[in-house]
Design an enzyme around this catalytic site. Structure first.
Site, mmCIF file in Angstrom:
data_model
loop_
_atom_site.group_PDB
_atom_site.id
_atom_site.type_symbol
_atom_site.label_atom_id
_atom_site.label_comp_id
_atom_site.label_asym_id
_atom_site.label_seq_id
_atom_site.Cartn_x
_atom_site.Cartn_y
_atom_site.Cartn_z
ATOM 1 N N THR A 188 32.955 0.105 -11.077
ATOM 2 C CA THR A 188 31.678 0.233 -11.784
ATOM 3 C C THR A 188 30.510 0.434 -10.825
ATOM 4 O O THR A 188 30.559 0.003 -9.672
ATOM 5 C CB THR A 188 31.409 -0.997 -12.685
ATOM 6 O OG1 THR A 188 30.199 -0.789 -13.384
ATOM 7 C CG2 THR A 188 31.319 -2.291 -11.904
ATOM 8 N N ARG A 189 29.485 1.128 -11.324
ATOM 9 C CA ARG A 189 28.235 1.291 -10.572
ATOM 10 C C ARG A 189 27.061 0.810 -11.417
ATOM 11 O O ARG A 189 25.917 1.093 -11.135
ATOM 12 C CB ARG A 189 28.020 2.758 -10.147
ATOM 13 C CG ARG A 189 28.362 3.792 -11.191
ATOM 14 C CD ARG A 189 27.916 5.178 -10.780
ATOM 15 N NE ARG A 189 26.624 5.448 -11.344
ATOM 16 C CZ ARG A 189 26.410 6.055 -12.513
ATOM 17 N NH1 ARG A 189 27.428 6.480 -13.251
ATOM 18 N NH2 ARG A 189 25.190 6.259 -12.950
ATOM 19 N N HIS A 216 27.797 -5.761 -18.991
ATOM 20 C CA HIS A 216 27.292 -6.438 -20.185
ATOM 21 C C HIS A 216 28.498 -6.960 -20.966
ATOM 22 O O HIS A 216 29.637 -6.840 -20.514
ATOM 23 C CB HIS A 216 26.425 -5.475 -20.995
ATOM 24 C CG HIS A 216 25.276 -4.941 -20.196
ATOM 25 N ND1 HIS A 216 24.286 -5.756 -19.702
ATOM 26 C CD2 HIS A 216 24.992 -3.684 -19.754
ATOM 27 C CE1 HIS A 216 23.428 -5.027 -19.006
ATOM 28 N NE2 HIS A 216 23.845 -3.773 -19.008
#
Ligand code: PPS
Length: 569
Positions: free
Chosen positions: A193-194, A198
């Site tokens: 992920t970048r 959430h």
């Protein structure tokens, strides 16, 4: 021992050899690595890019560009190249060793240069990124930042790049493999992920791990991501806040110093190989994995499932299995997240979702972000770095001919903004900058570029720190203005104002008497007379000064700032 947990080869020499090599390397020709090259070198040296042994040779590069394979047929989708300037390349001969230094001059490695060539960058863009389109961040990098010549050859690792931040959270492939061995984790699913995590991400990663009956590695990228992304300091604090939400001892988090290219399908395969090298057995690939956004025609660069298709095609050979990313949505009636395609009673329930764009809007305008969407600690962190627009820094960049009225309007604007108060204002006027910051520069293309780059640098620092920078140089070249915009937009808004007074009118006014001198040939390279000016194609505002008063011109800028939410009444 399962293959994914056995130690992987690195390119480092022993501690003693490294000390000797480092001392000897002091005499070698040195290349100062760019931030992207430092990321690449770290993963080459620690085995993250195994089986590569250095920066690609010309033959390997051609194979990788054309069909994702090095010359010996090994699957490798991304060109890992050492780009240098023509000037530096001229000083290097084949067979020679060069020292690779970080930005503080520390020697990290040596490289034996076996290859030196001028790549066909347009071809590379077409084949690797799918289009020779500058709207793609990696294509823009290729054409506007990367050097003209590539050097290739094996690398000998001396030491890892130094990181002062989150040291305990960074692991080499071998450190992660050792951790998995120690914990008895045989199957590990990695999540790349970048972005901040959430609730939906937490749900989907947790489900992916359950589905694969594996442990979970949250493996965020902290090297270079897409321009405009949330900085990694903020993101890591957000990740740390989310880690508590996972069942203890099933999930780990480690930071990956990768320089992403946003190459969609090829990038997904590359990410998979990197995770395999880090000891993972599974990898989550989502919709539009590592997508670069829209191309210059306003369309997506890649199809939404191209990355999954390419990964699936190669996964057996890669030795890491894909786990499809499920699109999770919040079902209000059941107060829980569910995969969108598994909701049988879609028409009878209320489904909620907040897109990335909507989240950015809410942050920018200081609006509520509901608890069903994210964790309060994450939102709190995000609000610290993304204050509402009316509290962010920004740059107003005037451009136009000499005598067009830039300085006068910029001054009026500065006074109006100071009257409003709330943020510090700095005026970087063309003439003033040339007396201070750029006092040794002339008006050649090279010097004008340097001058504008310096102004851009100062403005970006002001913007980053929440101030208002007003710049008023001629800035005749579109490419330089674009580069400055890129630098500044990482931190805040960039408002380009074209002061569109015609050259005839400027010459008629000739307030400083310079046009006369330029016509007489007494001033050379005078913009609009004997030097070019690229008319801005898409400025945020274009000001007509010939029939409009200065006060009104400045007011038009104020109205624009208001409409962009940068100032509040
Ligand atoms: S640039 O091209 O953006 O670096 O120029 P800038 O720093 O704005 O400097 C422009 C001011 O320098 C004076 N001047 C010249 N302008 C253009 N071409 C040549 N050859 C030149 N020589 C001197 C000129 O007064 C400009 O002032 P402004 O404020 O724009 O009228």
């Amino acid at each position: 021992m399962p293959q994914n947990l056995a130690p992987i080869p690195e390119l480092y020499v022993s501690y003693d050899s490294a000390q000797k090599l480092k001392a000897d390397a002091g005499d070698l020709i040195s290349h100062d690595l760019t931030p992207r090259q430092i990321c690449d070198l770290e993963l080459l040296m620690n085995g993250g890019f195994n089986p590569l042994k250095g920066f690609l040779s010309e033959e390997d590069y051609n194979g990788v560009v054309e069909n994702m394979r090095t010359a010996d047929g090994t699957l490798w989708p991304m060109p890992i190249t050492l780009d240098v300037t023509e000037k530096f390349a001229e000083t290097v001969e084949l067979g020679q060793d060069i020292a690779l230094r970080d930005q503080e001059g520390v020697i990290l490695a040596t490289m034996t240069v076996t290859d030196k060539w001028v790549p066909n960058k347009s071809r590379e863009a077409e084949k690797v990124f799918g289009a020779d389109d500058l709207a793609h961040p990696a294509v823009n990098y290729l054409h506007n930042h990367a050097g003209a010549v590539y050097l290739g050859g094996p690398v000998t690792g001396i030491q890892q790049p130094v990181h002062y931040d989150f040291r305990a959270r960074r692991d080499t492939p071998n450190e992660l493999r050792a951790y998995f061995r120690k914990m008895g984790w045989r199957k590990v699913v990695a999540f790349q992920t970048r972005n901040p995590l959430h609730r939906a991400h937490q749900e989907l990663t947790f489900r992916a791990a359950k589905e694969a009956q594996a442990n979970l590695l949250i493996h965020p990228v902290v090297g270079l991501t897409k321009p405009g992304d949330i900085d990694h300091f903020t993101r890591v604090r957000c990740y740390e806040a989310v880690l508590d939400q996972y069942p203890a001892s099933t999930t780990a988090m480690s930071l990956l110093n990768l320089a992403m290219r946003m190459a969609g399908p090829r990038e997904a395969v590359w990410h998979g190989l990197i995770r395999k090298n880090h000891g993972c057995t599974h990898f989550i690939v989502g919709r539009d994995h590592a997508g670069p956004g829209k191309n210059s025609a306003g369309d997506d660069f890649y199809g939404p499932y191209d990355a999954q298709d390419l990964f699936r095609e190669h996964q057996e050979e890669m030795g890491i299995e894909m786990v499809d990313f499920k699109h999770m949505v919040y079902v209000q009636d059941r107060a829980q997240y569910e995969p969108a395609d598994e909701i049988a009673d879609k028409d009878d329930v209320t489904i909620l979702n907040i897109s990335g764009t909507e989240l950015r809007r809410r942050l920018a305008e200081g609006l509520e972000i509901p608890e069903w969407f994210s964790f309060p600690t994450v939102v709190e962190e995000l609000r610290k770095t993304r204050p509402p627009r009316a509290k962010q820094g920004f740059t107003v960049f005037f451009t136009g001919f000499s005598g067009s009225g830039k300085s006068t309007i910029a001054n009026a604007l500065m006074v109006k903004l100071m009257e409003m108060g709330g943020r510090p204002v700095t005026l970087l006027d063309g003439d003033i900058v040339r007396k201070n910051l750029s006092s040794e520069l002339g008006f050649s293309k090279e010097h004008r570029d340097l001058n504008i780059r310096r102004i851009g640098y100062v403005a970006s620092e002001i913007t980053k720190n929440g101030g208002i920078a007003i710049c008023a140089p001629i800035a005749p070249y579109a490419s330089t203005r674009r580069a400055v915009r890129e630098d500044i937009e990482q931190f805040g808004a960039f408002i380009e104002v074209h002061v569109a007074t015609s050259i005839e009118e400027c010459e008629r006014r000739d307030r400083k008497g310079l046009y006369k001198l330029a016509r007489e040939g007494k001033i050379k390279e005078f913009t609009g007379i004997s030097d070019p000016y690229d008319v801005p194609e898409n400025p945020e505002i274009s000001l007509e000064t010939e029939s409009v008063e200065v006060d009104n011109c400045a007011h038009q800028v104020i109205l624009k700032l208001e409409s962009m939410g940068l100032i509040k009444g």
